[in-house]
Design a protein around this motif. Structure first.
Motif, short mmCIF file in Angstrom:
data_model
loop_
_atom_site.label_atom_id
_atom_site.label_comp_id
_atom_site.label_asym_id
_atom_site.label_seq_id
_atom_site.Cartn_x
_atom_site.Cartn_y
_atom_site.Cartn_z
N SER A 21 29.33 17.51 -34.86
CA SER A 21 30.31 17.18 -35.88
C SER A 21 30.78 18.46 -36.56
O SER A 21 30.01 19.40 -36.71
CB SER A 21 29.72 16.24 -36.94
OG SER A 21 29.28 15.03 -36.36
N SER A 30 45.03 15.95 -41.21
CA SER A 30 45.72 15.29 -40.11
C SER A 30 46.73 16.21 -39.43
O SER A 30 47.20 15.91 -38.34
CB SER A 30 46.42 14.03 -40.61
OG SER A 30 47.36 14.36 -41.61
N SER A 71 37.14 14.31 -30.43
CA SER A 71 37.87 13.28 -31.17
C SER A 71 37.87 13.66 -32.64
O SER A 71 37.09 14.52 -33.08
CB SER A 71 37.22 11.91 -30.97
OG SER A 71 35.89 11.90 -31.47
N ASP A 73 38.39 12.14 -36.86
CA ASP A 73 38.45 11.07 -37.84
C ASP A 73 39.12 11.63 -39.08
O ASP A 73 38.49 12.34 -39.87
CB ASP A 73 37.04 10.56 -38.16
CG ASP A 73 37.05 9.34 -39.08
OD1 ASP A 73 38.01 9.16 -39.83
OD2 ASP A 73 36.07 8.57 -39.04
N ASN A 74 40.41 11.33 -39.23
CA ASN A 74 41.16 11.91 -40.34
C ASN A 74 40.64 11.44 -41.69
O ASN A 74 40.69 12.18 -42.68
CB ASN A 74 42.64 11.58 -40.20
CG ASN A 74 43.29 12.31 -39.04
OD1 ASN A 74 42.77 13.30 -38.53
ND2 ASN A 74 44.43 11.81 -38.58
N LYS A 76 37.64 11.03 -42.54
CA LYS A 76 36.43 11.78 -42.88
C LYS A 76 36.61 13.28 -42.76
O LYS A 76 35.66 14.04 -42.94
CB LYS A 76 35.27 11.33 -41.98
CG LYS A 76 34.87 9.88 -42.17
CD LYS A 76 33.69 9.51 -41.29
CE LYS A 76 33.26 8.07 -41.50
NZ LYS A 76 32.10 7.71 -40.65
N TYR A 80 34.66 15.58 -33.83
CA TYR A 80 33.42 15.39 -33.09
C TYR A 80 33.55 15.95 -31.67
O TYR A 80 34.64 15.99 -31.09
CB TYR A 80 33.09 13.90 -32.99
CG TYR A 80 32.98 13.21 -34.32
CD1 TYR A 80 34.05 12.48 -34.83
CD2 TYR A 80 31.82 13.30 -35.08
CE1 TYR A 80 33.98 11.85 -36.06
CE2 TYR A 80 31.73 12.67 -36.31
CZ TYR A 80 32.81 11.95 -36.79
OH TYR A 80 32.72 11.34 -38.02
#
Length: 125
Positions: A21, A30, A71, A73-74, A76, A80
């Protein structure tokens, strides 16, 4: 200024999996392009994977295609790197890198002005 903090490294047997992470500061995550790079002892830093979070474009090194998945996660502010079918030659310090307001999943380390401290991944045979 963007701060990056990696986590998830460790020791795993060949064939196993790890998920790295990279948590990033910043209000416009983003719009970032994020990359993962690795450096093994005595070797130069090499590109692993990249993602442009605006649009989802991804890019992988040939050596990890089909085994690793990047990938984001916007919500958070986290990217990853899922690593499957790990091999001893994947052993390295893995670092994430970021560039804000960038829509290309570039493999060039010079394109990323922000870097994390790195996390050690060791794959035993």
């Amino acid at each position: 200024q963007v701060q990056l903090v990696e986590s998830g490294g460790g020791l795993v047997q060949a064939g196993g999996s790890l998920r790295l992470s990279c948590a990033a500061s910043g209000r416009t995550f983003s719009n970032y392009a994020m990359g993962w790079f690795r450096q093994a002892p005595g070797k130069e830093r090499e590109f692993v994977a990249a993602i442009a979070l605006n649009g989802g474009d991804t890019n992988y090194a040939d050596s990890v295609k089909g085994r690793f998945t990047i990938s984001g996660d916007n919500a958070k502010n986290t990217v990853y790197l899922q690593m499957n079918s790990l091999k001893p030659e994947d052993t390295a310090v893995y670092s994430c890198a970021a560039r804000s307001r960038f829509t290309i999943a570039t493999k060039s380390p010079g394109a990323y002005p922000y870097w994390g401290q790195g996390t050690q991944v060791t794959v035993s045979s």
